[in-house]
Design an enzyme around this catalytic site. Sequence first.
Site, mmCIF file in Angstrom:
data_model
loop_
_atom_site.group_PDB
_atom_site.id
_atom_site.type_symbol
_atom_site.label_atom_id
_atom_site.label_comp_id
_atom_site.label_asym_id
_atom_site.label_seq_id
_atom_site.Cartn_x
_atom_site.Cartn_y
_atom_site.Cartn_z
ATOM 1 N N HIS A 154 -16.014 -8.174 1.126
ATOM 2 C CA HIS A 154 -15.043 -9.097 1.712
ATOM 3 C C HIS A 154 -15.265 -10.510 1.208
ATOM 4 C CE1 HIS A 154 -13.755 -12.000 4.836
ATOM 5 N NE2 HIS A 154 -12.670 -11.256 4.821
ATOM 6 N N GLY A 200 10.710 -39.860 -0.876
ATOM 7 C CA GLY A 200 9.373 -40.010 -0.284
ATOM 8 C C GLY A 200 9.263 -39.081 0.905
ATOM 9 N N THR A 201 8.976 -37.826 0.620
ATOM 10 C CA THR A 201 9.072 -36.809 1.676
ATOM 11 C C THR A 201 7.937 -36.883 2.696
ATOM 12 O OG1 THR A 201 8.054 -35.260 0.109
ATOM 13 C CG2 THR A 201 10.450 -35.184 0.349
ATOM 14 N N ASN A 202 6.882 -37.658 2.421
ATOM 15 C CA ASN A 202 5.862 -37.847 3.462
ATOM 16 C C ASN A 202 6.472 -38.583 4.647
ATOM 17 O OD1 ASN A 202 4.144 -36.751 1.576
ATOM 18 N ND2 ASN A 202 3.201 -38.688 1.017
ATOM 19 N N ASP A 203 7.039 -39.768 4.378
ATOM 20 C CA ASP A 203 7.651 -40.543 5.463
ATOM 21 C C ASP A 203 8.947 -39.901 5.953
ATOM 22 O OD1 ASP A 203 5.765 -42.448 5.897
ATOM 23 O OD2 ASP A 203 6.746 -44.046 4.770
ATOM 24 N N MET A 206 -5.917 -7.451 8.030
ATOM 25 C CA MET A 206 -5.432 -6.578 9.090
ATOM 26 C C MET A 206 -6.336 -5.362 9.199
ATOM 27 S SD MET A 206 -1.331 -7.046 8.612
ATOM 28 C CE MET A 206 -1.414 -6.743 6.855
ATOM 29 N N ARG A 252 6.216 -48.845 -7.109
ATOM 30 C CA ARG A 252 6.741 -49.156 -5.776
ATOM 31 C C ARG A 252 6.233 -50.524 -5.333
ATOM 32 N NH1 ARG A 252 4.963 -45.345 -0.903
ATOM 33 N NH2 ARG A 252 3.055 -46.565 -1.099
ATOM 34 N N GLU A 271 13.406 -42.296 2.222
ATOM 35 C CA GLU A 271 12.371 -41.842 3.152
ATOM 36 C C GLU A 271 12.741 -42.094 4.612
ATOM 37 O OE1 GLU A 271 8.779 -44.059 2.215
ATOM 38 O OE2 GLU A 271 9.985 -45.681 1.408
ATOM 39 N N GLY A 283 -8.314 -7.430 3.877
ATOM 40 C CA GLY A 283 -9.218 -7.667 4.990
ATOM 41 C C GLY A 283 -8.612 -8.385 6.173
ATOM 42 N N CYS A 312 8.415 -37.804 -4.821
ATOM 43 C CA CYS A 312 7.070 -38.325 -5.044
ATOM 44 C C CYS A 312 6.159 -38.134 -3.835
ATOM 45 C CB CYS A 312 7.111 -39.802 -5.426
ATOM 46 S SG CYS A 312 7.795 -40.883 -4.148
ATOM 47 N N TYR A 371 12.772 -34.491 -11.696
ATOM 48 C CA TYR A 371 11.319 -34.415 -11.800
ATOM 49 C C TYR A 371 10.680 -34.304 -10.430
ATOM 50 C CZ TYR A 371 11.102 -39.354 -10.371
ATOM 51 O OH TYR A 371 11.220 -40.526 -9.669
ATOM 52 N N SER A 398 13.994 -41.783 -5.433
ATOM 53 C CA SER A 398 12.781 -40.973 -5.377
ATOM 54 C C SER A 398 12.557 -40.609 -3.917
ATOM 55 C CB SER A 398 11.574 -41.753 -5.922
ATOM 56 O OG SER A 398 10.425 -40.954 -5.870
ATOM 57 N N ARG A 403 -3.330 -1.588 -6.439
ATOM 58 C CA ARG A 403 -2.538 -2.799 -6.253
ATOM 59 C C ARG A 403 -2.903 -3.765 -7.375
ATOM 60 N NH1 ARG A 403 -5.708 -4.694 -0.752
ATOM 61 N NH2 ARG A 403 -7.744 -5.029 -1.699
ATOM 62 N N LYS A 453 0.829 -1.205 0.000
ATOM 63 C CA LYS A 453 0.000 0.000 0.000
ATOM 64 C C LYS A 453 0.863 1.255 0.000
ATOM 65 C CE LYS A 453 -3.514 -0.182 2.738
ATOM 66 N NZ LYS A 453 -4.656 -0.443 1.853
ATOM 67 N N ARG A 478 1.473 -46.882 -6.354
ATOM 68 C CA ARG A 478 1.424 -47.591 -5.064
ATOM 69 C C ARG A 478 0.635 -48.880 -5.254
ATOM 70 N NH1 ARG A 478 -0.064 -41.658 -3.179
ATOM 71 N NH2 ARG A 478 -1.171 -41.970 -5.133
ATOM 72 N N ARG A 490 -3.806 2.798 8.120
ATOM 73 C CA ARG A 490 -4.068 1.538 7.413
ATOM 74 C C ARG A 490 -2.833 0.643 7.419
ATOM 75 N NH1 ARG A 490 -8.477 2.503 3.482
ATOM 76 N NH2 ARG A 490 -8.957 4.714 3.401
#
Length: 876
Positions: free
Chosen positions: A456, A768-771, A104, A618, A747, A102, A833, A853, A766, A337, A23, A562, A93
């Site tokens: 809003h 396995g970023t979840n585990d 803040m 897998r 993983e 909206g 993955c 990838y 590969s 903006r 702003k 899977r 503001r």
Amino acid sequence: MSEKYVYLFSEGNAGMKNLLGGKGANLAEMTGLGMPVPQGFTITTEACTKYYEDGEQISESIRAEILEYIAKLEAITGKRFGDTENPLLVSVRSGSRASMPGMMDTILNLGLNEAVVESFAKKTGNPRFAYDSYRRFIQMYSDVVMEVGKAYFEKLIDAMKKSRGVLLDTELTADDLKELAAQFKAEYKGKVGADFPSEPAEQLFGAIKAVFRSWDNPRAIYYRRMNDIPSDWGTAVSVQSMVFGNMGETSGTGVAFSRNPSTGDKGLYGEFLMNAQGEDVVAGVRTPQAIDRLKQQNPAVYDQFATIVDTLEKHYKDMQDMEFTIEDGTLYMLQTRNGKRTAAAALKIACDLVDEGMIDQKAAVLMIDPKQLDALLHPQFDADALKKAVPIGQGLPASPGAACGQVVFSAEDAIEWSRGKGADVVLVRLETSPEDIEGMNYAKGILTARGGMTSHAAVVARGMGTCCVSGLGEIKFAADGKSFELGGGVYAEGDYISLDGSTGNVYGEAVKTVPAAIGGYFERLMGWADEYRTMKVRTNADTPQDAAQARRFGAEGIGLCRTEHMFFEADRIAAIREMIVSKTVEQRKAALAKLLPIQRGDFEGIYEAMEGLPVTIRLLDPPLHEFLPTDEDDIKALAAEMKMDIAELKAVIASLHEFNPMMGHRGCRLDVTYPEIGEMQTQAIIEAAINVKKRHPGWGLVPEIMVPLVGDLKELQYVKGVITETADRIIKEAGISLKYLVGTMIEIPRAAITADEIAKEAEFFSFGTNDLTQMTFGFSRDDAGAFLGAYYDKKIYENDPFARLDRDGVGKLVETAVKLGRQTRPDIKLGICGEHGGDPSSIEFCCRIGLAYVSCSPFRVPIARLAAAQSALKNT
């Protein structure tokens, strides 16, 4: 950090956004362009950061600097703060460097007190305007600074209108408003225990602290987490001399866009209200008029405004969202903006700006928020079902798309019904407020009785990609707030309604939806993105149907198939259960033989859908107990089929349950214990590939067999031995040439830090970023939701580490594994993955460290394609 914390608008420019906030930087830029901007100054984001460092106090040096700039503003305007003859009134503001509409707080008309308002009424000759401004200020200051809720004051306004027999605020007289201001002050004293502050400097510093404080209010924290905005950015504060749209019918206020934010169509689009202040338009308290009507009411102002709009869009090279005020026939610009827009509008605007020669293709790719593409892939109404549906009302089409769900009347209920009951809900409100943002995020659609296209509800819904219909004034809410009347019917909590955000139609029934159709602008922009993208995008797909959908979205292979997901279907769950409870190798092989043709058929379908592109499969990963029955009838049926005693089967089921199954007997450990499982799956993978290759010899199919949960080189060596022995035998027997790869998921943290050893056997990694995230943080993503909220509130975490990759911890492990793996095997193929593969921020990290990838769910493939292109452009 600089020692200068305050800048006049004339001292700044658009390039100072990090310091002045969006702003403040844009007000400075418009000032430099010679536009009619009420002058003022901006307190920097660094001052906000220092405010928190100093224990939420404004330091004496910054206070002195602010007062110095108030004096400069007095000199510029010829008015004095607190003066009864010629008072300076200001707005205060917020303004973060990232747009947070909206989230803040804002305070208008600051500087008024009893003495000033009386002289102000005399000086302007408009006592109604003066006392209207005063009562607004008291209400806003009480709410924002002292946290006395607006509802208390709204009740007083409603009571006053009722006693006077009027419907609108604008019908109250000057005496009514003077009396209302007194009531407001009494309400303030009753709630706060002190008189309303009359000293303008005290008002000013209270307001500045409140804006700084609002940076950490719950809705702002939630918005930052949704939009990846760091908490240490802080907000700037713009203090601007007031201009008044509530001086009578020659004054007004409005919000406008240089293009339609819903469709992207070129042309001035917006709304205004005469005899109003900006909060009336944005808050949706009154339903405004279309901007075209201004041309009829004041052609000169309209023409001036249209010229400014055109100038600003060409200057910023993007669609602009502007706020303006007309004070007694004179136009003032209060803000510009880059405007929030729907996903469809974003694509059209980007393509049109290229066609108009305003930007190039690279700029077009960079101007789209990848997450917005999600909205394009959401359902629309089925055409036949829509023909049969009869609208019960029509409001304003505030945010396009289709929504169908059960009615709820509060943000809290939207969260509870959606998260707790798994219900699709439509949030129905008189009007929404920033406090509702989390509930709005959970709702499939939003319906409001008040508010226009820039209210809003409309702005936030468009940003979220959520369907919204606003300004449906015919809605009548019941006294208990649990039902509403519309179109001759009554709709209670839990009843189904449907919204068409493209037409504004509301239907009192569930209307069938269908997947969205992607248009030409999407294909065009994604084509540009693919030109600049250096990283491939694959998909996580477990069925031929998923694989085909991902291909339609541009997937360049499968990064994770899977196999266990295939086993839960009715025609195969019995065989997998039989295999699990088998007592001998022979029994297990007999059960696996039943699965072999099914698995082979699945893999053939997936290969066919991918048309020769890479497919990573897998091997079985989850703990075996997940496949076993818990229902008594299913247990009895399995016991009969296996010719086992029920008690014996229950004992087997009980023996397979583990105290910590996610770290138990799963992944490669299953193949070490039961190598016949790996043999069967390898046989299905290779035989399917051979069959497809025979049908399509030109495809160059190369199956990628992935061993999960490896933590030690010897584990991989053993399982790889099972795979290669089986695969090589089958290929030799078939008399065909077929290349295949064997790799692993990284993983487990130990695998990441010993990746140089593991790469001796693995031909690809590969991540396995979840585990890997679970193992690194030491908590389960299934259970973390119970306590992560407290971590956000206490600022321990800013983001969910399962949604956005933790670069400092998990990211370091990934980067370490990349470096170590390449040391051993320079040509190793590297990808990701986990769910992070569809998160733009995480994709940028993957691009930077050189992954080949990312792989994500089919409906996130377009997001990943665009994010990967943006990462490549930013890093060149």
